[in-house]
Motif scaffolding. Structure first.
Motif, PDB file in Angstrom:
ATOM      1  N   ASP A 140      -9.722  -4.798  18.471  1.00  0.00           N
ATOM      2  CA  ASP A 140      -8.947  -4.421  19.652  1.00  0.00           C
ATOM      3  C   ASP A 140      -7.476  -4.333  19.260  1.00  0.00           C
ATOM      4  N   SER A 141      -6.763  -3.364  19.821  1.00  0.00           N
ATOM      5  CA  SER A 141      -5.326  -3.259  19.543  1.00  0.00           C
ATOM      6  C   SER A 141      -4.609  -2.815  20.814  1.00  0.00           C
ATOM      7  N   TRP A 142      -3.325  -3.162  20.900  1.00  0.00           N
ATOM      8  CA  TRP A 142      -2.509  -2.780  22.040  1.00  0.00           C
ATOM      9  C   TRP A 142      -1.045  -2.834  21.645  1.00  0.00           C
ATOM     10  N   THR A 143      -0.217  -2.214  22.472  1.00  0.00           N
ATOM     11  CA  THR A 143       1.218  -2.165  22.218  1.00  0.00           C
ATOM     12  C   THR A 143       1.948  -2.893  23.333  1.00  0.00           C
ATOM     13  N   TYR A 144       2.893  -3.725  22.940  1.00  0.00           N
ATOM     14  CA  TYR A 144       3.748  -4.465  23.875  1.00  0.00           C
ATOM     15  C   TYR A 144       5.139  -3.866  23.750  1.00  0.00           C
ATOM     16  N   LYS A 145       5.740  -3.473  24.866  1.00  0.00           N
ATOM     17  CA  LYS A 145       7.064  -2.854  24.837  1.00  0.00           C
ATOM     18  C   LYS A 145       8.055  -3.702  25.617  1.00  0.00           C
ATOM     19  N   TYR A 146       9.214  -3.914  25.049  1.00  0.00           N
ATOM     20  CA  TYR A 146      10.321  -4.479  25.811  1.00  0.00           C
ATOM     21  C   TYR A 146      11.569  -3.707  25.416  1.00  0.00           C
ATOM     22  N   GLY A 147      12.128  -3.037  26.419  1.00  0.00           N
ATOM     23  CA  GLY A 147      13.243  -2.136  26.143  1.00  0.00           C
ATOM     24  C   GLY A 147      12.752  -1.002  25.250  1.00  0.00           C
ATOM     25  N   SER A 148      13.490  -0.741  24.180  1.00  0.00           N
ATOM     26  CA  SER A 148      13.091   0.311  23.243  1.00  0.00           C
ATOM     27  C   SER A 148      12.267  -0.244  22.081  1.00  0.00           C
ATOM     28  N   THR A 149      12.019  -1.550  22.089  1.00  0.00           N
ATOM     29  CA  THR A 149      11.274  -2.178  21.010  1.00  0.00           C
ATOM     30  C   THR A 149       9.784  -2.196  21.317  1.00  0.00           C
ATOM     31  N   GLU A 150       8.982  -1.862  20.306  1.00  0.00           N
ATOM     32  CA  GLU A 150       7.536  -1.897  20.453  1.00  0.00           C
ATOM     33  C   GLU A 150       6.947  -2.874  19.442  1.00  0.00           C
ATOM     34  N   VAL A 151       5.950  -3.617  19.908  1.00  0.00           N
ATOM     35  CA  VAL A 151       5.228  -4.538  19.042  1.00  0.00           C
ATOM     36  C   VAL A 151       3.763  -4.131  19.090  1.00  0.00           C
ATOM     37  N   TYR A 152       3.129  -4.083  17.923  1.00  0.00           N
ATOM     38  CA  TYR A 152       1.726  -3.684  17.837  1.00  0.00           C
ATOM     39  C   TYR A 152       0.877  -4.906  17.510  1.00  0.00           C
ATOM     40  N   TYR A 153      -0.171  -5.108  18.312  1.00  0.00           N
ATOM     41  CA  TYR A 153      -1.094  -6.220  18.109  1.00  0.00           C
ATOM     42  C   TYR A 153      -2.462  -5.677  17.708  1.00  0.00           C
TER      43      TYR A 153
END
Length: 192
Positions: free
Chosen positions: A133-146
């Motif tokens: 499973d994967s998903w993207t977390y966004k805060y502002g212009s920053t993206e984190v990939y899990y």
């Protein structure tokens, strides 16, 4: 005198009928008849959207973490407070900073936001994950990939041993990918 006899006789029959009803109602089952008691059921707690809870997210829970960043060791405490409507405020406290985060579980996801309004919410964790499973977390212009790279990993830390999801964490533009271990009952168990 006749009236008194009639009242006594009426009382006698009433008592006799009551005793008869009690005896037939409380009759013991025969030895050959099995009586099965219904199994007690424990209702599964659910969030406001009807999915299983990430159970560490509960009013009054306090989570304490030892961590080291660039050789400096610190202790972080997370206090979880219910703010109603299935939403929680997590207050992070350490010797380096104090911050807060608002969280809510819905539809199998733990959503996070920096503001209480939860208007700009982000999917931070899944409550029921599968391998890859994967998903993207966004805060502002920053993206984190899990990404979930392993399931049911046994991790031992000072608080005990926990079965965890092993999840990678990659910040867009960063040179490295970090790994953390997550358990629905206690949250983050270990971060590497």
């Amino acid at each position: 005198m006749n009236q008194l006899k009639k009242i006594n006789l009426l009382c006698f029959f009433s008592i006799a009928m009551l005793i008869s009803m009690l005896e037939t109602g409380c009759k013991k089952e025969s030895e050959n008849t099995e009586v099965s008691e219904p199994e007690p059921t424990t209702p599964t707690p659910t969030d406001t959207c009807g999915t299983p809870l990430i159970s560490y997210l509960a009013n009054g829970h306090v989570l304490t973490y030892n961590y080291s960043i660039f050789g400096s060791t610190s202790i972080q405490t997370r206090n979880i407070k219910s703010i109603g409507n299935g939403e929680y405020k997590t207050i992070f406290t350490s010797n380096a900073f104090t911050d807060s985060l608002y969280e809510r579980e819905c539809g199998g996801w733990l959503y996070e936001a920096k503001s209480q309004s939860l208007t700009n919410i982000n999917k931070a964790r899944k409550s029921s994950t599968s391998l890859n499973d994967s998903w993207t977390y966004k805060y502002g212009s920053t993206e984190v990939y899990y990404k979930v790279i392993e399931k049911n990993v046994s991790v031992t830390v000072p608080a005990g041993t926990f079965l965890c999801d092993k999840i990678t964490y990659h910040l867009n533009g960063a040179a490295t990918t970090d790994t953390f271990y997550f358990n629905n009952s206690v949250g983050d168990v270990k971060y590497v």
